[in-house]
Design a protein around this motif. Sequence first.
Motif, PDB file in Angstrom:
ATOM      1  N   ARG A 172      81.009  24.953   1.645  1.00 57.67           N
ATOM      2  CA  ARG A 172      79.941  25.792   2.375  1.00 57.67           C
ATOM      3  C   ARG A 172      78.883  26.197   1.790  1.00 57.67           C
ATOM      4  O   ARG A 172      78.809  26.990   0.599  1.00 57.67           O
ATOM      5  CB  ARG A 172      80.752  26.946   3.374  1.00 57.67           C
ATOM      6  N   LEU A 208      68.547  23.447   0.804  1.00 61.15           N
ATOM      7  CA  LEU A 208      68.895  22.211   2.105  1.00 61.15           C
ATOM      8  C   LEU A 208      69.054  20.765   1.479  1.00 61.15           C
ATOM      9  O   LEU A 208      69.698  20.283   2.016  1.00 61.15           O
ATOM     10  CB  LEU A 208      68.293  22.868   3.039  1.00 61.15           C
ATOM     11  N   PRO A 253      75.959  24.016   5.467  1.00 59.92           N
ATOM     12  CA  PRO A 253      75.470  25.489   4.817  1.00 59.92           C
ATOM     13  C   PRO A 253      75.456  26.477   5.554  1.00 59.92           C
ATOM     14  O   PRO A 253      75.336  26.095   6.743  1.00 59.92           O
ATOM     15  CB  PRO A 253      74.234  24.817   5.039  1.00 59.92           C
ATOM     16  N   ILE A 288      72.665  30.188   6.088  1.00 57.68           N
ATOM     17  CA  ILE A 288      71.604  30.896   5.964  1.00 57.68           C
ATOM     18  C   ILE A 288      71.925  32.512   6.065  1.00 57.68           C
ATOM     19  O   ILE A 288      72.332  31.981   7.133  1.00 57.68           O
ATOM     20  CB  ILE A 288      70.082  29.970   6.825  1.00 57.68           C
ATOM     21  N   TYR A 322      65.190  25.884  11.244  1.00 59.14           N
ATOM     22  CA  TYR A 322      66.263  25.132   9.615  1.00 59.14           C
ATOM     23  C   TYR A 322      67.300  24.257  10.616  1.00 59.14           C
ATOM     24  O   TYR A 322      68.509  24.764  10.391  1.00 59.14           O
ATOM     25  CB  TYR A 322      67.375  26.520   9.437  1.00 59.14           C
ATOM     26  N   VAL A 326      71.556  23.421   9.224  1.00 58.25           N
ATOM     27  CA  VAL A 326      72.515  24.670   9.477  1.00 58.25           C
ATOM     28  C   VAL A 326      73.521  25.012   9.750  1.00 58.25           C
ATOM     29  O   VAL A 326      72.863  25.028  10.474  1.00 58.25           O
ATOM     30  CB  VAL A 326      71.368  26.059   8.798  1.00 58.25           C
ATOM     31  N   TYR A 327      74.830  25.719   9.460  1.00 55.16           N
ATOM     32  CA  TYR A 327      75.779  24.986   9.964  1.00 55.16           C
ATOM     33  C   TYR A 327      76.294  26.853  10.874  1.00 55.16           C
ATOM     34  O   TYR A 327      76.343  26.659  11.716  1.00 55.16           O
ATOM     35  CB  TYR A 327      76.643  25.150   9.546  1.00 55.16           C
ATOM     36  N   PHE A 329      74.490  31.280  10.561  1.00 60.56           N
ATOM     37  CA  PHE A 329      74.074  31.806  10.548  1.00 60.56           C
ATOM     38  C   PHE A 329      74.443  32.869  10.717  1.00 60.56           C
ATOM     39  O   PHE A 329      75.094  33.706  11.907  1.00 60.56           O
ATOM     40  CB  PHE A 329      72.639  31.930  11.996  1.00 60.56           C
ATOM     41  N   PRO A 386      74.646  22.044  15.386  1.00 57.13           N
ATOM     42  CA  PRO A 386      74.060  21.598  14.288  1.00 57.13           C
ATOM     43  C   PRO A 386      73.060  20.655  14.442  1.00 57.13           C
ATOM     44  O   PRO A 386      73.548  19.758  14.832  1.00 57.13           O
ATOM     45  CB  PRO A 386      74.705  20.891  12.734  1.00 57.13           C
ATOM     46  N   PRO A 435      69.785  17.384   8.966  1.00 58.30           N
ATOM     47  CA  PRO A 435      68.709  18.113   7.941  1.00 58.30           C
ATOM     48  C   PRO A 435      67.602  17.199   8.138  1.00 58.30           C
ATOM     49  O   PRO A 435      67.812  15.497   7.971  1.00 58.30           O
ATOM     50  CB  PRO A 435      69.929  18.193   6.835  1.00 58.30           C
TER      51      PRO A 435
END
Length: 512
Positions: free
Chosen positions: A209, A234, A250, A252, A275, A278-279, A281, A308, A311
């Motif tokens: 992560r 990313l 990731p 954020i 984003y 991104v996994y 928040f 998600p 990317p």
Amino acid sequence: MRIIPRTMCTQHPDYATVPQWVTNDFIKGDDEVYEAYMNYSIYDCQETMWDFEGKDVDIYVVRKLLENYGGFFINKVLGEDIFLTYRLPNPNVEASDRKVYAEALETIPMAYDLARVFYGKPVKAIFEVIYPLTSSSRDLIITLRYYERVVAGKCRVELDEGVKVADVIGEVEPKTIEVIPLIEDMDSLLRVDSIIEGYVKAVKPQYIRVFIARSDPAMNYGLIPAVLLAKIALSRAYTAGNALGVGVYPIIGVGPTPFRGNFNPRNVNNVLREYPGVYTFTVQSAFRYDYPVDNAKEAINTVNNSKPTEPLILSKHEEELALTVIRQYVDRYQAEVEGLANVINYVAQLLPPRRTRRLHIGLFGYGRGFRGITLPRAIAFVGALYSIGIPPELLGLATLLKLNEKQWGVLEGNYVNLWRDLSDAAQYICLECIQQLPIMKNELRVDEETISMVLEDVKAIDELGVKVPSPGFEQRKHALLTKLFLESASNGYINDAREYLLEMAKVRRGVG
């Protein structure tokens, strides 16, 4: 594969409205333990960050959660269904907290023992830590090895003939942990691939992560550089993971204002689109406490139930174009912040404190800033600028008037919500207040050259064609409060000034 949380509730002191269950004007002590329980049980957050960085913290949080709220946790297994993740202090940066770094790691086996008794089976209640201001893979490796060799490894130390530490305190579990890099400065964000590569080659994890900061990069470099840096990081993180054959998940670090991510209950779908890949928040305090509980909970569940998306991988050419935009923007932005530093620091100290944080001055105070200036943390930085009529999203904006077609293409292609974020922020411009700053008294005075640059940024809002709605009641109220604040502070009515700052924060639904 374990569950990767979509939402991580944090302890950021960015809320304006004090929750009813808080016993003081700020959250501390047992209130934070109750807050963690609320994160899971009321707001349906899947993860809570337990913050050892720059603040006092309860090391008995797992004991108190399981003892006080056992009816909930017996059905939601801590470490399997929901997660508690430590943010450590960085021992290389916060010298006075080096022992806190060690203390935090030492509590992980205690949490394991408590959970094993509570659940009647081995449970890794806490197994992840966040390492802030990560600048190299070595930071992560040393933290992991410290835990494995000092915390867990001490069991093998012989105390007397035939007596080892394990004979006194029992076996120490878990034997290892996972370390999450929190990457906050430009150089490190641009080296995220090498940070991942070094860690993966040394540790050989199945996945990693990676925590991408949004607030500190925005404070240090400006809104648009922060977003572009996040996109580059990313892209490089996923590229590195694919090359190494490990999963990358990731996080954020988004806050409630456009400058810090614009992640609030009214804007979650836009941020999800902003984003891709991104996994997790961060659901910061203002998200939960400055909006009705039902609205916050519904928004959190929207994120939890979303999946998600793929990317966005940037080409080398796109990265280089983005970097040219960043470099141009940073020069102007930092010059303006330098000119505003005194007023920012003065106003920041008057803002309402919302956590019992000790002094912590961010990257500017770590010798990584520019021009030798020192600034408050990002939340107070943002709150101070909004409170004098200069939304920080505005600073440096005139740079965009000089971009060529290719630079515009990479900016608009990678900053999906650019125009929405600028529109949201521009509603809080107080032109009359900005024009008064050169003639204000003492700490509130700003030099003409800096104000001239800020006014160019204001003008750029129109020249760029940003659609700013006609001011509603809230925006008109905020502008009036800004004028009253400046008048009060300028004439020494500090208590009145503090009240106006608090009222402005409530209008904005967040301190900063």
